[in-house]
Design a protein around this motif. Structure first.
Motif, PDB file in Angstrom:
ATOM      1  N   GLY A 100       0.742  -1.253   0.000  1.00 43.16           N
ATOM      2  CA  GLY A 100       0.000   0.000   0.000  1.00 43.16           C
ATOM      3  C   GLY A 100       0.771   1.301   0.000  1.00 43.16           C
ATOM      4  O   GLY A 100       0.167   2.358  -0.184  1.00 43.16           O
ATOM      5  N   THR A 101       2.082   1.283   0.198  1.00 38.05           N
ATOM      6  CA  THR A 101       2.801   2.561   0.266  1.00 38.05           C
ATOM      7  C   THR A 101       3.413   2.970  -1.060  1.00 38.05           C
ATOM      8  O   THR A 101       3.889   4.099  -1.200  1.00 38.05           O
ATOM      9  CB  THR A 101       3.907   2.509   1.331  1.00 38.05           C
ATOM     10  OG1 THR A 101       4.839   1.480   0.994  1.00 38.05           O
ATOM     11  CG2 THR A 101       3.316   2.238   2.698  1.00 38.05           C
ATOM     12  N   GLY A 102       3.411   2.057  -2.039  1.00 34.90           N
ATOM     13  CA  GLY A 102       3.854   2.411  -3.382  1.00 34.90           C
ATOM     14  C   GLY A 102       5.270   2.930  -3.441  1.00 34.90           C
ATOM     15  O   GLY A 102       6.180   2.444  -2.770  1.00 34.90           O
ATOM     16  N   GLU A 103       5.459   3.991  -4.249  1.00 30.92           N
ATOM     17  CA  GLU A 103       6.792   4.537  -4.489  1.00 30.92           C
ATOM     18  C   GLU A 103       7.406   5.123  -3.225  1.00 30.92           C
ATOM     19  O   GLU A 103       8.614   5.027  -3.003  1.00 30.92           O
ATOM     20  CB  GLU A 103       6.716   5.601  -5.584  1.00 30.92           C
ATOM     21  CG  GLU A 103       8.057   6.089  -6.086  1.00 30.92           C
ATOM     22  CD  GLU A 103       8.804   5.034  -6.884  1.00 30.92           C
ATOM     23  OE1 GLU A 103      10.042   5.148  -6.989  1.00 30.92           O
ATOM     24  OE2 GLU A 103       8.168   4.101  -7.410  1.00 30.92           O
ATOM     25  N   ALA A 104       6.583   5.725  -2.375  1.00 30.98           N
ATOM     26  CA  ALA A 104       7.119   6.316  -1.144  1.00 30.98           C
ATOM     27  C   ALA A 104       7.677   5.238  -0.218  1.00 30.98           C
ATOM     28  O   ALA A 104       8.742   5.410   0.389  1.00 30.98           O
ATOM     29  CB  ALA A 104       6.025   7.113  -0.425  1.00 30.98           C
TER      30      ALA A 104
END
Length: 314
Positions: A214-218
């Protein structure tokens, strides 16, 4: 080292840019002196570099090589049906030693010598020459030295250090990168470290079910930052106890490095203190991965010293 799985509030940066620059910095630090043996380790490529006036410009390229991904002995680099075999540029950095390191988007579209448009990231598939020429004609940047590092180089670096220690609050997997790691503290090898920092579509085991991380690229950026910090710390600690480690690092990583034929290995020493990198601003095309230069892009290039233009040399 605790690897976070929550989003990092800092601005996004190119993860692999930081990884590639870290590998270059450690490699240069390891090469305390050039020797004939080390000089024969990197691969060499013939490239006609543009004529250039003024300070040297190093082109540092991080390669995502699908040929290696097709070989199961080299680990899973995240290939798939939409990823043709061949080396692409995941990272493009222009460095003027002591002055700047500029991250350039691989999605910028430039005109090739035959007049056809192409993304910078795909030009290496044709040849290293095509990428050098694309930077010359598209950005007016004359490259004077070329250094390319593939993902296996990062993997080898971690393995040479004996792995790194990570702590995950939840089990995590990512089928695209080959990541599979249980919750808790572990010493992970280079293949797992590579999969961890590349993961951005992973899943975590929560209440007995696999759910999107769920946090993706970050989140990917945060994991990469902690992994890289541990790699640097371990290299320094082990190097203090074992001075021969520097030579071992250079010996094992250099085969995954490509240099242009005219750059002596000793000249890598000019990259000993890499400046913090900035990113070249671009305009993104809606609903696509393409990017274009803007007036701000050209102003940035001019301010950083690329003002005299560039002419392809043959």
């Amino acid at each position: 080292m605790i690897v976070p799985t929550q989003a990092d509030p800092r601005p996004r940066r190119t993860v692999w840019t930081r990884v590639v620059l870290m590998v270059v910095a450690l490699l240069v630090a390891a090469m305390v002196a050039e020797s004939l043996v080390l000089s024969s380790r990197p691969q060499r490529v013939e490239v006609a570099l543009p004529d250039a006036d003024g300070a040297p410009t190093w082109l540092i390229v991080g390669l995502d090589d699908r040929a290696e991904a097709a070989d199961p002995d080299n680990g899973d680099f995240g290939t798939g049906p939409d990823k043709p075999i061949g080396a692409r540029t995941d990272v493009i950095v222009l460095v003027r030693p002591g002055r700047t390191a500029l991250s350039v988007s691989r999605d910028i579209v430039v005109l090739q010598q035959d007049g056809r448009p192409q993304r910078l990231g795909n030009l290496w598939l044709r040849s290293p020459q095509a990428l050098v020429d694309g930077l010359c004609t598209g950005l007016q940047v004359p490259v004077t030295h070329l250094v390319a590092i593939d993902m296996r180089g990062f993997q080898t670096l971690v393995d040479t250090l004996g792995g790194i220690e990570v702590t995950l609050p939840e089990a995590m997997r990512d089928r695209r990168t080959g990541l599979s790691i249980e919750a808790g503290s572990h010493t992970i090898d280079g293949r797992t470290a590579l999969a961890l920092v590349r993961s951005r579509q992973g899943e975590v085991l929560r209440n007995g079910r696999w759910v999107p991380e769920g946090t993706g690229e970050a989140g990917r950026e945060a994991r990469a930052a902690t992994v890289m910090a541990d790699v640097v710390a371990k290299a320094k600690a082990r190097g203090t106890r074992n001075p021969a480690l520097a030579h071992t690092l250079a010996w094992r990583v250099l085969p995954d490095v490509t240099l242009d034929a005219d750059t002596p290995l000793a000249e890598l020493a000019s990259l000993r203190n890499l400046p913090a990198f900035t990113s070249l601003p671009v305009e993104r095309t809606p609903n696509s991965n393409l990017a274009a230069l803007t007036d701000q892009s050209r102003q940035t290039l001019t301010e950083l010293g690329w003002t005299s233009g560039c002419t392809v040399r043959r």
